[in-house]
Design a protein around this motif. Sequence first.
Motif, PDB file in Angstrom:
ATOM      1  N   GLY A   1       0.974  -1.165  -0.108  1.00  0.00           N
ATOM      2  CA  GLY A   1       0.062  -0.126  -0.065  1.00  0.00           C
ATOM      3  C   GLY A   1       0.816   1.293  -0.110  1.00  0.00           C
ATOM      4  O   GLY A   1       0.310   2.362   0.133  1.00  0.00           O
ATOM      5  N   ARG A   2       2.226   1.178   0.082  1.00  0.00           N
ATOM      6  CA  ARG A   2       2.847   2.367  -0.012  1.00  0.00           C
ATOM      7  C   ARG A   2       2.914   3.005  -1.355  1.00  0.00           C
ATOM      8  O   ARG A   2       3.117   4.121  -1.556  1.00  0.00           O
ATOM      9  N   ALA A   3       2.585   2.367  -2.571  1.00  0.00           N
ATOM     10  CA  ALA A   3       2.496   3.040  -3.903  1.00  0.00           C
ATOM     11  C   ALA A   3       1.245   2.891  -4.220  1.00  0.00           C
ATOM     12  O   ALA A   3       0.253   2.093  -4.017  1.00  0.00           O
ATOM     13  N   ARG A   4       0.924   3.690  -5.222  1.00  0.00           N
ATOM     14  CA  ARG A   4      -0.653   3.652  -5.672  1.00  0.00           C
ATOM     15  C   ARG A   4      -0.714   2.956  -6.792  1.00  0.00           C
ATOM     16  O   ARG A   4       0.191   2.737  -7.752  1.00  0.00           O
ATOM     17  N   PHE A   5      -1.993   2.623  -7.077  1.00  0.00           N
ATOM     18  CA  PHE A   5      -2.413   1.826  -8.381  1.00  0.00           C
ATOM     19  C   PHE A   5      -1.974   2.390  -9.690  1.00  0.00           C
ATOM     20  O   PHE A   5      -1.721   2.100 -10.855  1.00  0.00           O
ATOM     21  N   TRP A   6      -2.045   3.794  -9.717  1.00  0.00           N
ATOM     22  CA  TRP A   6      -1.744   4.655 -10.878  1.00  0.00           C
ATOM     23  C   TRP A   6      -0.274   5.052 -11.006  1.00  0.00           C
ATOM     24  O   TRP A   6       0.069   5.190 -12.179  1.00  0.00           O
ATOM     25  N   ASP A   7       0.525   4.583  -9.997  1.00  0.00           N
ATOM     26  CA  ASP A   7       1.832   5.133 -10.152  1.00  0.00           C
ATOM     27  C   ASP A   7       2.307   4.201 -11.233  1.00  0.00           C
ATOM     28  O   ASP A   7       2.103   2.961 -11.421  1.00  0.00           O
ATOM     29  N   PRO A   8       3.098   4.598 -12.282  1.00  0.00           N
ATOM     30  CA  PRO A   8       3.827   4.221 -13.409  1.00  0.00           C
ATOM     31  C   PRO A   8       4.418   2.806 -13.173  1.00  0.00           C
ATOM     32  O   PRO A   8       4.293   1.716 -14.152  1.00  0.00           O
ATOM     33  N   GLN A   9       5.075   2.476 -12.177  1.00  0.00           N
ATOM     34  CA  GLN A   9       5.992   1.445 -12.010  1.00  0.00           C
ATOM     35  C   GLN A   9       4.780   0.296 -11.669  1.00  0.00           C
ATOM     36  O   GLN A   9       4.962  -0.971 -11.554  1.00  0.00           O
ATOM     37  N   VAL A  10       3.743   0.421 -11.034  1.00  0.00           N
ATOM     38  CA  VAL A  10       2.490  -0.415 -10.742  1.00  0.00           C
ATOM     39  C   VAL A  10       1.710  -0.681 -11.692  1.00  0.00           C
ATOM     40  O   VAL A  10       1.577  -1.748 -12.082  1.00  0.00           O
ATOM     41  N   TYR A  11       1.231   0.428 -12.306  1.00  0.00           N
ATOM     42  CA  TYR A  11       0.372   0.404 -13.266  1.00  0.00           C
ATOM     43  C   TYR A  11       0.835  -0.424 -14.970  1.00  0.00           C
ATOM     44  O   TYR A  11       0.293  -1.383 -15.205  1.00  0.00           O
ATOM     45  N   ALA A  12       1.946  -0.163 -14.955  1.00  0.00           N
ATOM     46  CA  ALA A  12       2.645  -0.714 -16.239  1.00  0.00           C
ATOM     47  C   ALA A  12       2.960  -2.256 -15.848  1.00  0.00           C
ATOM     48  O   ALA A  12       3.118  -3.055 -16.849  1.00  0.00           O
ATOM     49  N   ALA A  13       3.134  -2.540 -14.844  1.00  0.00           N
ATOM     50  CA  ALA A  13       3.483  -3.894 -14.530  1.00  0.00           C
ATOM     51  C   ALA A  13       2.234  -4.925 -14.540  1.00  0.00           C
ATOM     52  O   ALA A  13       2.350  -6.193 -14.072  1.00  0.00           O
ATOM     53  N   LEU A  14       0.930  -4.310 -14.290  1.00  0.00           N
ATOM     54  CA  LEU A  14      -0.253  -5.205 -14.319  1.00  0.00           C
ATOM     55  C   LEU A  14      -0.592  -5.606 -15.695  1.00  0.00           C
ATOM     56  O   LEU A  14      -0.163  -4.861 -16.677  1.00  0.00           O
ATOM     57  N   PRO A  15      -1.300  -6.771 -15.658  1.00  0.00           N
ATOM     58  CA  PRO A  15      -1.823  -7.355 -17.070  1.00  0.00           C
ATOM     59  C   PRO A  15      -3.016  -6.402 -17.730  1.00  0.00           C
ATOM     60  O   PRO A  15      -3.557  -5.810 -16.753  1.00  0.00           O
ATOM     61  N   PRO A  16      -3.062  -6.308 -18.737  1.00  0.00           N
ATOM     62  CA  PRO A  16      -4.186  -5.326 -19.466  1.00  0.00           C
ATOM     63  C   PRO A  16      -5.547  -5.657 -18.635  1.00  0.00           C
ATOM     64  O   PRO A  16      -6.406  -4.515 -18.668  1.00  0.00           O
ATOM     65  N   GLU A  17      -5.869  -6.858 -18.559  1.00  0.00           N
ATOM     66  CA  GLU A  17      -7.126  -7.048 -17.847  1.00  0.00           C
ATOM     67  C   GLU A  17      -7.430  -6.176 -16.637  1.00  0.00           C
ATOM     68  O   GLU A  17      -8.563  -5.935 -16.304  1.00  0.00           O
TER      69      GLU A  17
END
Length: 505
Positions: A303-319
């Motif tokens: 929970g220290r990083a946000r969902f929209w942070d680039p390093q989090v968002y980009a690492a997620l699958p498109p789904e």
Amino acid sequence: MISLRCAAAVAVLVLVGGCTGATSKGVAKGKAAAIVDESAVNALYGRLESSVKRYEQGVELAASGEAERAAKEGNAALDDLRAAALQCHSTPGCEEERFLSAFDGLLRRDAPVAPANAAEPATNPADGDGELVAGEGSPVLTDLPEAGRSITLLKGKPLADIIALNGPVKAALEEWLTQYRPNLVQAYVSYQYMRYRMWPEYQKAGLPEALLFGFLAKESGGKVHAVSRSGASGPLQFMYATGLRFGLATVDGFDQRFDPMLSARANAAYLNEQLRIFNNDLELVLAAYNGGEGRMARLAGGGRARFWDPQVYAALPPETRDYVPMVLAAAWLFMHPERYNMTFPRVDGRPGSITLDRAMSLSELSICFGNEAGNRDGWFRPLRNLNPSFEPQEALPVGTRLEVPAVLEAAYPRTCAAGPWQTLAAELHAASAPQVAVSRTSGASRRSVGGPRSYTVRKGDTLAAIARKHPCAEVRDIAQLNRLRAPTYPIKPGQTLRLPAACSG
């Protein structure tokens, strides 16, 4: 401490009644076009906060036995909150949802007082001592469903403050309002019939109804028996192992993931657990629900990083990148359809029941009910959703009690107990397509009366895949023949499965 009684709720109703007038399109457009005085708006929000604090102080005084001071503080707080809310209604830029959320919070706890100008009501025999439980008989939610839709708190904060209307969420709004608009409306209609079973579970967990609808719309579209390719099942799409973790088992052959009430309870428990883990970050919790808790814990550092942070968002699958804004957008539209030139249909979702006086299936009932009460889509989906443990073609014995929308109670003896529509439904239900033997030269197995055939499980096989390889067999037939338990149907490489006799040859 004095219990919250109907008189206090009536005072809230007066306030909310004034606020809900602003939900009309004309008022909303007029306020949007006016010049916003930020200082005036912030002053109203300040009065809101101070009134709530003063009310809570009254609760504490009542708990310590100082009834007179509690009454004085509580009444003063309610009066000022009412006045500020009415002023908010006529102030451009003031979000009335904040005041509705504040009253929702007050209705969730015992009030120290009843307003001085309100008469003491008679107690409701069903309530015992007259205590009013928030959302159960509350005039705010019963008489003003449009207002109830906006009363949304998540961990003490208005949901409207939590949902960021950024680019992805706006893009999701466009999808819901265009190509998926029929899906959203159908999910809403289905939810209204199941609301009495699902919403109380969220309410008891202190979670907003809009979020429940967002899940339902995206996960299953309101179809209780939805099953994904990965095996996620039910209205809120639980994987079997996760469902077990939150109390959804298989009982007497029925997979409880398909029960709308139990799945809502499990979903609420999951959310509260994950909100604690992810520091109340809703977007991370939604991503964990779709993409896995372990993955989100690693990417977001608990929970220290946000969902929209680039390093989090980009690492997620498109789904998952698509899933989170779609749930948020559906929840937002549930709260504010009028802002997007959208009107959800009015649905009479009052619960009812019937007891069969002749053996019938849900399919037969759907046929004989027809378009009763003006339902142009028919009644198959509501009947199926409200009675998830019954197969639609299953003949249910006399005396079976079924949950149905209340509007069908009077229709049952008129259209389904006897008469031409019941006769027609029985005739159609009894019909069946002839069994056709398939030639061996066609590449498919032919039907015969020979002995059973076997199949050796290979790596990567599933029971569904095996059934697809053998058109002569159904998943259920293979499972019964080999005593495989639903819903996981466990098999392993090298295992020999018996196939039905129709597959011999």
